[in-house]
Design an enzyme around this catalytic site. Structure first.
Site, PDB file in Angstrom:
ATOM      1  N   GLU A 177       0.826  -1.200   0.000  1.00  0.00           N
ATOM      2  CA  GLU A 177       0.000   0.000   0.000  1.00  0.00           C
ATOM      3  C   GLU A 177       0.866   1.258   0.000  1.00  0.00           C
ATOM      4  O   GLU A 177       0.342   2.365  -0.057  1.00  0.00           O
ATOM      5  CB  GLU A 177      -0.929   0.003   1.205  1.00  0.00           C
ATOM      6  CG  GLU A 177      -1.886  -1.185   1.236  1.00  0.00           C
ATOM      7  CD  GLU A 177      -2.749  -1.203   2.476  1.00  0.00           C
ATOM      8  OE1 GLU A 177      -3.863  -0.642   2.434  1.00  0.00           O
ATOM      9  OE2 GLU A 177      -2.316  -1.771   3.491  1.00  0.00           O
ATOM     10  N   ARG A 179       5.192   2.837  -1.028  1.00  0.00           N
ATOM     11  CA  ARG A 179       6.119   2.957  -2.142  1.00  0.00           C
ATOM     12  C   ARG A 179       7.280   1.974  -1.978  1.00  0.00           C
ATOM     13  O   ARG A 179       7.972   1.982  -0.959  1.00  0.00           O
ATOM     14  CB  ARG A 179       6.678   4.379  -2.214  1.00  0.00           C
ATOM     15  CG  ARG A 179       5.644   5.430  -2.571  1.00  0.00           C
ATOM     16  CD  ARG A 179       6.283   6.803  -2.631  1.00  0.00           C
ATOM     17  NE  ARG A 179       7.400   6.826  -3.574  1.00  0.00           N
ATOM     18  CZ  ARG A 179       7.263   6.991  -4.880  1.00  0.00           C
ATOM     19  NH1 ARG A 179       6.070   7.122  -5.405  1.00  0.00           N
ATOM     20  NH2 ARG A 179       8.320   7.009  -5.665  1.00  0.00           N
ATOM     21  N   ALA A 220       1.500   2.468   8.445  1.00  0.00           N
ATOM     22  CA  ALA A 220       1.001   3.524   7.577  1.00  0.00           C
ATOM     23  C   ALA A 220       1.793   4.808   7.794  1.00  0.00           C
ATOM     24  O   ALA A 220       2.071   5.203   8.927  1.00  0.00           O
ATOM     25  CB  ALA A 220      -0.481   3.765   7.858  1.00  0.00           C
ATOM     26  N   ASN A 270       8.335   7.105  21.619  1.00  0.00           N
ATOM     27  CA  ASN A 270       7.753   7.339  22.936  1.00  0.00           C
ATOM     28  C   ASN A 270       6.886   8.594  22.864  1.00  0.00           C
ATOM     29  O   ASN A 270       7.370   9.679  22.538  1.00  0.00           O
ATOM     30  CB  ASN A 270       8.863   7.512  23.980  1.00  0.00           C
ATOM     31  CG  ASN A 270       8.330   7.595  25.398  1.00  0.00           C
ATOM     32  OD1 ASN A 270       7.537   8.470  25.717  1.00  0.00           O
ATOM     33  ND2 ASN A 270       8.777   6.674  26.240  1.00  0.00           N
ATOM     34  N   SER A 271       5.603   8.458  23.168  1.00  0.00           N
ATOM     35  CA  SER A 271       4.673   9.573  22.997  1.00  0.00           C
ATOM     36  C   SER A 271       4.878  10.686  24.011  1.00  0.00           C
ATOM     37  O   SER A 271       4.348  11.793  23.834  1.00  0.00           O
ATOM     38  CB  SER A 271       3.229   9.059  23.072  1.00  0.00           C
ATOM     39  OG  SER A 271       2.977   8.453  24.325  1.00  0.00           O
TER      40      SER A 271
END
Length: 297
Positions: A177, A179, A220, A270-271
């Protein structure tokens, strides 16, 4: 063994525009309006299978090498493509046949008597793969996004936003989905997520060959400038280049290139701190590709 091809030639300059090599190796003619109207001519050519270690020396031989890749007769990076771009003319790929870009106005004028509305799908050195080679056991959502010279093994699904360049491709059941750029090989049962990309041999210095192993997931909008081994995951939205600093489970910080090709690792950000972390994982974490989507015969 020799391969029989059918090539189109620009009448005015004698430039070889393209060459088609049927899988059946029969002398099969093609026809198009540009040929009928005399802007191009056609003739058969017979070539021996190339020495994969030597570079191509003609446009027809360049096309044969691209056919061999798309027929899955050779793997990406196994056949010499040095000088390929200089052998492939820029072509206007049109609904009336391929012509040199400088012939478009002449072609449009000649088409008046044919009641044909001319469309130009692209101006490029590479045509769509599906106009020359139909791969076996493969699904392609948008044929414009797969170039001749792509290597798509049976079981591959290329979704509408997926893109596979020449000298790149898959080795088995895969979901594409994102490149897949030149030189890149995707192993069996791996997923290249929507909007993702893999840095190929046309990027930067053009010497680094990156790949993805089996049962791996490139999330994604993620990307890699390193290779992934088997059962690896890169979380969505994370681009890992060779120089990206990553924190290992023991707290040590290294450049991501030190983990290139390693199996069983997950790259995540790590957010809270923003640091890129690496932990051990396996394919069961993301569940693998949907087998029902890859029954493509």
């Amino acid at each position: 063994m020799k391969r029989v091809g059918h090539k189109y030639i620009d009448v005015e300059t004698g430039t070889t525009i393209d060459t088609w090599f049927p899988r059946s190796n029969k002398q099969i003619k093609r026809g198009c309006l540009a040929l009928k109207l005399g802007l191009i001519k056609a003739e058969f050519v017979e070539l021996s299978l190339p020495d994969v270690d030597q570079p191509p020396t003609s446009t027809a031989e360049a096309y044969l090498r691209l056919h061999l890749l798309s027929e899955c007769a050779v793997l990406p990076n196994e056949i010499n493509l040095e000088g390929l771009f200089s052998l492939l003319p820029n072509v206007a790929w049109t609904s009336a046949g391929p012509v040199l870009p400088a012939r478009i106005e002449q072609l449009r004028e000649a088409l008046v008597s044919e009641n044909h509305h001319l469309t130009v799908t692209s101006i490029d050195k590479f045509p769509r793969m599906t106009d020359y080679v139909i791969p076996q056991g493969v699904r392609i959502g948008d044929a414009d996004r797969v170039r001749l010279g792509a290597h798509l093994a049976p079981g591959t699904t290329v979704m509408h936003e997926g893109f596979v360049n020449f000298n790149a491709g898959t080795l088995g059941d895969c979901m594409i989905e994102g490149r897949v750029t030149p030189g890149v090989i995707i192993g069996k049962n791996s997923d290249v997520g929507a909007g993702s990309s893999i840095m190929g041999t046309l990027s930067g210095g053009g010497k680094q060959v990156n790949s993805i192993g089996e049962r791996s997931l490139l999330g994604a909008n993620a990307g890699i400038g390193i290779s992934l081994g088997d059962e690896c995951i890169v979380e969505a939205g994370l681009y890992v280049t060779a120089g990206t600093k990553v924190t290992l489970p023991d707290g040590k910080v290294v450049a991501a290139k030190e983990l290139s090709g390693h199996s069983g690792v997950l790259f995540r950000r790590n957010s809270l701190s923003g640091a890129v972390e690496v932990i051990a994982t396996n394919a069961k974490v993301w569940g693998g590709i949907n087998a029902n989507l890859h029954a493509n015969n």
